[in-house]
Scaffold this active site. Structure first.
Site, PDB file in Angstrom:
ATOM      1  N   LYS A   1     -17.980  28.833 -27.521  1.00  0.00           N
ATOM      2  CA  LYS A   1     -17.933  28.271 -27.381  1.00  0.00           C
ATOM      3  C   LYS A   1     -17.462  28.786 -25.146  1.00  0.00           C
ATOM      4  O   LYS A   1     -16.074  29.611 -25.708  1.00  0.00           O
ATOM      5  CB  LYS A   1     -18.115  27.144 -26.537  1.00  0.00           C
ATOM      6  CG  LYS A   1     -18.730  25.829 -28.237  1.00  0.00           C
ATOM      7  CD  LYS A   1     -20.352  26.279 -27.786  1.00  0.00           C
ATOM      8  CE  LYS A   1     -20.486  25.657 -26.736  1.00  0.00           C
ATOM      9  NZ  LYS A   1     -20.336  24.771 -26.224  1.00  0.00           N
TER      10      LYS A   1
ATOM     11  N   HIS B   1     -40.666  23.424 -10.707  1.00  0.00           N
ATOM     12  CA  HIS B   1     -40.473  21.939 -10.939  1.00  0.00           C
ATOM     13  C   HIS B   1     -39.461  22.740 -12.158  1.00  0.00           C
ATOM     14  O   HIS B   1     -40.102  22.503 -13.485  1.00  0.00           O
ATOM     15  CB  HIS B   1     -41.793  21.039 -11.731  1.00  0.00           C
ATOM     16  CG  HIS B   1     -42.755  21.584 -10.599  1.00  0.00           C
ATOM     17  ND1 HIS B   1     -43.090  20.020 -10.221  1.00  0.00           N
ATOM     18  CD2 HIS B   1     -42.984  22.056  -9.409  1.00  0.00           C
ATOM     19  CE1 HIS B   1     -43.842  20.475  -9.344  1.00  0.00           C
ATOM     20  NE2 HIS B   1     -43.879  21.006  -8.438  1.00  0.00           N
TER      21      HIS B   1
ATOM     22  N   ASN C   1      -1.715  -2.868  13.240  1.00  0.00           N
ATOM     23  CA  ASN C   1      -3.122  -2.632  13.096  1.00  0.00           C
ATOM     24  C   ASN C   1      -4.370  -1.584  13.801  1.00  0.00           C
ATOM     25  O   ASN C   1      -5.064  -0.458  13.548  1.00  0.00           O
ATOM     26  CB  ASN C   1      -3.932  -4.323  13.613  1.00  0.00           C
ATOM     27  CG  ASN C   1      -3.606  -5.243  13.080  1.00  0.00           C
ATOM     28  OD1 ASN C   1      -3.171  -4.780  11.512  1.00  0.00           O
ATOM     29  ND2 ASN C   1      -4.468  -6.489  12.928  1.00  0.00           N
TER      30      ASN C   1
ATOM     31  N   TYR D   1      -9.075  -6.799  12.529  1.00  0.00           N
ATOM     32  CA  TYR D   1      -8.390  -6.692  10.897  1.00  0.00           C
ATOM     33  C   TYR D   1      -8.731  -7.402  10.537  1.00  0.00           C
ATOM     34  O   TYR D   1      -8.689  -8.738  10.527  1.00  0.00           O
ATOM     35  CB  TYR D   1      -7.552  -5.976  11.729  1.00  0.00           C
ATOM     36  CG  TYR D   1      -6.235  -5.620  10.014  1.00  0.00           C
ATOM     37  CD1 TYR D   1      -6.667  -4.005   9.816  1.00  0.00           C
ATOM     38  CD2 TYR D   1      -5.964  -6.178   9.475  1.00  0.00           C
ATOM     39  CE1 TYR D   1      -5.967  -3.950   9.283  1.00  0.00           C
ATOM     40  CE2 TYR D   1      -5.148  -5.720   8.497  1.00  0.00           C
ATOM     41  CZ  TYR D   1      -4.861  -4.569   8.247  1.00  0.00           C
ATOM     42  OH  TYR D   1      -4.631  -4.061   6.089  1.00  0.00           O
TER      43      TYR D   1
ATOM     44  N   GLU E   1     -19.414  22.355 -14.270  1.00  0.00           N
ATOM     45  CA  GLU E   1     -19.036  20.803 -14.142  1.00  0.00           C
ATOM     46  C   GLU E   1     -18.838  19.737 -13.666  1.00  0.00           C
ATOM     47  O   GLU E   1     -19.422  18.718 -13.629  1.00  0.00           O
ATOM     48  CB  GLU E   1     -19.649  20.792 -16.646  1.00  0.00           C
ATOM     49  CG  GLU E   1     -20.357  21.324 -17.232  1.00  0.00           C
ATOM     50  CD  GLU E   1     -19.858  21.334 -18.435  1.00  0.00           C
ATOM     51  OE1 GLU E   1     -20.726  20.475 -19.193  1.00  0.00           O
ATOM     52  OE2 GLU E   1     -19.208  22.853 -18.599  1.00  0.00           O
TER      53      GLU E   1
ATOM     54  N   SER F   1       0.797  -0.741  -0.033  1.00  0.00           N
ATOM     55  CA  SER F   1      -0.083  -0.110  -0.077  1.00  0.00           C
ATOM     56  C   SER F   1       1.080   1.254  -0.055  1.00  0.00           C
ATOM     57  O   SER F   1       0.357   2.332   0.569  1.00  0.00           O
ATOM     58  CB  SER F   1      -0.819  -0.018   1.713  1.00  0.00           C
ATOM     59  OG  SER F   1      -0.396  -0.376   2.617  1.00  0.00           O
TER      60      SER F   1
ATOM     61  N   SER G   1     -13.873  25.439 -26.954  1.00  0.00           N
ATOM     62  CA  SER G   1     -14.165  24.302 -26.877  1.00  0.00           C
ATOM     63  C   SER G   1     -13.140  24.387 -28.570  1.00  0.00           C
ATOM     64  O   SER G   1     -12.665  26.044 -28.862  1.00  0.00           O
ATOM     65  CB  SER G   1     -15.469  24.309 -28.464  1.00  0.00           C
ATOM     66  OG  SER G   1     -15.394  23.488 -29.019  1.00  0.00           O
TER      67      SER G   1
HETATM   68  N1  ARG Z   1      -0.989  -1.187   5.039  1.00  0.00           N
HETATM   69  C1  ARG Z   1      -2.095  -1.799   5.801  1.00  0.00           C
HETATM   70  C2  ARG Z   1      -3.058  -1.785   5.806  1.00  0.00           C
HETATM   71  O1  ARG Z   1      -3.038  -0.276   5.543  1.00  0.00           O
HETATM   72  C3  ARG Z   1      -1.753  -1.567   7.435  1.00  0.00           C
HETATM   73  C4  ARG Z   1      -1.796  -2.549   8.487  1.00  0.00           C
HETATM   74  C5  ARG Z   1      -1.744  -3.888   8.421  1.00  0.00           C
HETATM   75  N2  ARG Z   1      -1.863  -5.155   9.288  1.00  0.00           N
HETATM   76  C6  ARG Z   1      -1.683  -6.583   8.828  1.00  0.00           C
HETATM   77  N3  ARG Z   1      -1.515  -7.579  10.205  1.00  0.00           N
HETATM   78  N4  ARG Z   1      -1.247  -6.718   7.764  1.00  0.00           N
HETATM   79  O2  ARG Z   1      -4.367  -1.764   6.406  1.00  0.00           O
END
Ligand code: ARG
Length: 462
Positions: free
Chosen positions: A284, A157, A111, A318, A291, A24, A278
């Site tokens: 335009k 309306h 977590n 988790y 929008e 991530s 445009s």
């Molecule tokens: N990158 C993880 C998330 O965003 C962090 C927590 C990961 N925890 C684990 N037990 N793998 O949720």
């Protein structure tokens, strides 16, 4: 096999595709400041619990600060192998201060760490959003004040209904955006709970003073249940809901700006700086920003639905699914901030076509209700009065007239109750200014409301 913080029991290296999908870091790297702040508070809590000596805590904290500086300076290149921001910070810390870096994770899990990071991030961003929202509301108020005497058709309306002041119309949006600010403040209050100490799910065996940690990083309360601490994403859902409602308001306002700036309405003209052209049609001038604000409501609602769906069947505690919470959150924060920043200046520089708006109130029988009210206030039951006024409208349509063109004899023929003063009673200005009821569109009522709103605004953004 490359070493990972969790790979003690593993015999094989992680598959490359797994590493990519599991990571991530590409998006949660933006949490680094909050991750480091939380880690510093955790190190101090470990010191208070006697797990780290003064010297060790100091070394860890200084190490964390220098990691932060490196990231600030763009010196760390984040890769999927680092997995996430928590691992990346910890491993860089360990590179810098040696094995002592490995003590930081005592009594903590990613977590509770991630639960803390997002709360810190969101608290910070909500403050910023509330501030931007205040600035945008100020623009609504200023435009309403400058255009205090502008009369326009009010619609139901999308058919002309009764005359209203443009400022009354704009202040209607002010009310919506005040409610939005209120929702964000409520959200801030509910999420003001510190989750560290929950560990992976069951709490910590160390004597961590969670209230002390909370005080260090500015939380008023600590979470009550370790399982809930690491499983809860209500606060993100709540923010996404508040953001979605705000986007409903932006979308409705945008729809009106788009309609009003069309040639069919011609009520307003956006400045060149806030319009686009445009590539093929040289004539335009398009209201793209309005929008886009209308269009971006789709992605914000989508983000809300995305997280609701992610969370809806997760067993406690988790689950990795929850890593999917960040992109919808970040996207919503960025979208809302961009719209809030551009919208005020767009409104401030918009030209209001006062005459066109007034002229639009002169056709469409916006004063028909006033003819009915004239009779009703002289004792005719409103239903009957409505019928007579309706007949007057029908008669005018037949003769190609407006109500204020009718002669006294014509009114008299419709109902003997009409007196000579009916002519004045159906004037557009009068129609507007009779609506003095609290919350109505009469000039003096709107002026009073504007005064109160200005006072409200001068009190600050929350
Ligand atoms: N990158 C993880 C998330 O965003 C962090 C927590 C990961 N925890 C684990 N037990 N793998 O949720």
């Amino acid at each position: 096999m490359k070493h990972k913080a969790w790979s003690g029991r593993f015999k094989e290296a992680t598959n490359k595709l797994v590493e990519e999908m599991n990571a991530s870091i590409s998006f949660d790297k933006r949490l680094y400041k909050f991750d480091i702040l939380g880690s510093i508070a955790h190190a101090m809590t470990l010191k208070k619990a006697g797990i780290l000596s003064d010297k060790e805590a100091k070394k860890i904290i200084n190490g964390l600060k220098s990691v932060e500086k490196e990231i600030d300076a763009g010196k760390i290149e984040f890769t999927a192998a680092m997995e996430d921001i928590h691992m990346a910070v910890e491993s860089r810390l360990t590179e810098k201060i040696g094995a002592l870096g490995g003590k930081l994770h005592t009594g903590r899990s990613r977590n509770d760490q991630v639960a803390l990071d997002i709360r810190l991030f969101l608290k910070d961003q909500i403050f910023e959003i509330i501030h931007l929202l205040h600035g945008f509301r100020q623009a609504l108020v200023d435009v309403a004040e400058v255009n205090m005497d502008v009369i326009m058709p009010g619609y139901t309306h999308l058919q002309r209904a009764q005359p209203v002041l443009l400022s009354h119309h704009l202040l209607a949006y002010y009310e919506m955006f005040v409610r939005d600010a209120g929702r964000l403040i409520d959200c801030l209050d509910r999420m003001d709970e510190m989750p560290l100490g929950a560990g992976a799910l069951a709490g910590s065996p160390y004597k961590l003073d969670r209230h002390y940690t909370a005080g260090l990083i500015g939380f008023s309360r600590v979470t009550e249940n370790s399982l809930d601490s690491v499983s809860d994403r209500d606060f993100i859902i709540e923010f996404l809901s508040a953001a979605s409602i705000m986007m409903v308001h932006f979308s409705r306002l945008s729809e009106e700006i788009i309609l009003w700036s069309s040639q069919e309405f011609g009520f307003v003209e956006l400045s060149d700086a806030f319009s686009t052209g445009s590539s093929i049609m040289p004539q335009k001038k398009n209201p793209d920003i309005a929008e886009l604000a209308r269009g971006k409501s789709g992605r914000v609602y989508g983000n809300l639905i995305s997280l609701l769906t992610t969370m809806k069947a997760l067993p406690l505690a988790y689950n990795k699914d929850m890593q999917e919470d960040k992109e919808p959150l970040f996207d919503t924060v960025d979208t809302i901030k961009a719209i809030l920043s551009v919208y005020g200046p767009m409104l401030r520089t918009m030209k209001v076509n006062k005459d066109k708006m007034l002229r639009a109130t002169e056709t469409g029988f916006l004063n028909a209700t006033d003819a009915a009210d004239y009779l009703a206030s002289r004792g005719v039951p409103f239903r009957q009065a409505h019928e007579v006024a309706g007949k007057a409208v029908g008669y005018c349509i037949e003769k190609g007239k407006t109500l204020d063109m009718l002669t006294f004899d014509e009114w008299k023929a419709l109902s003997p109750v009409f007196g000579k003063d009916i002519k004045a009673a159906v004037s557009i200005k009068r129609s507007l200014n009779t609506r003095k009821v609290y919350g109505g569109t009469a000039l003096e009522t709107v002026k009073k409301r504007l005064k109160a709103v200005k006072k409200e605004m001068s009190g600050g953004c929350c």
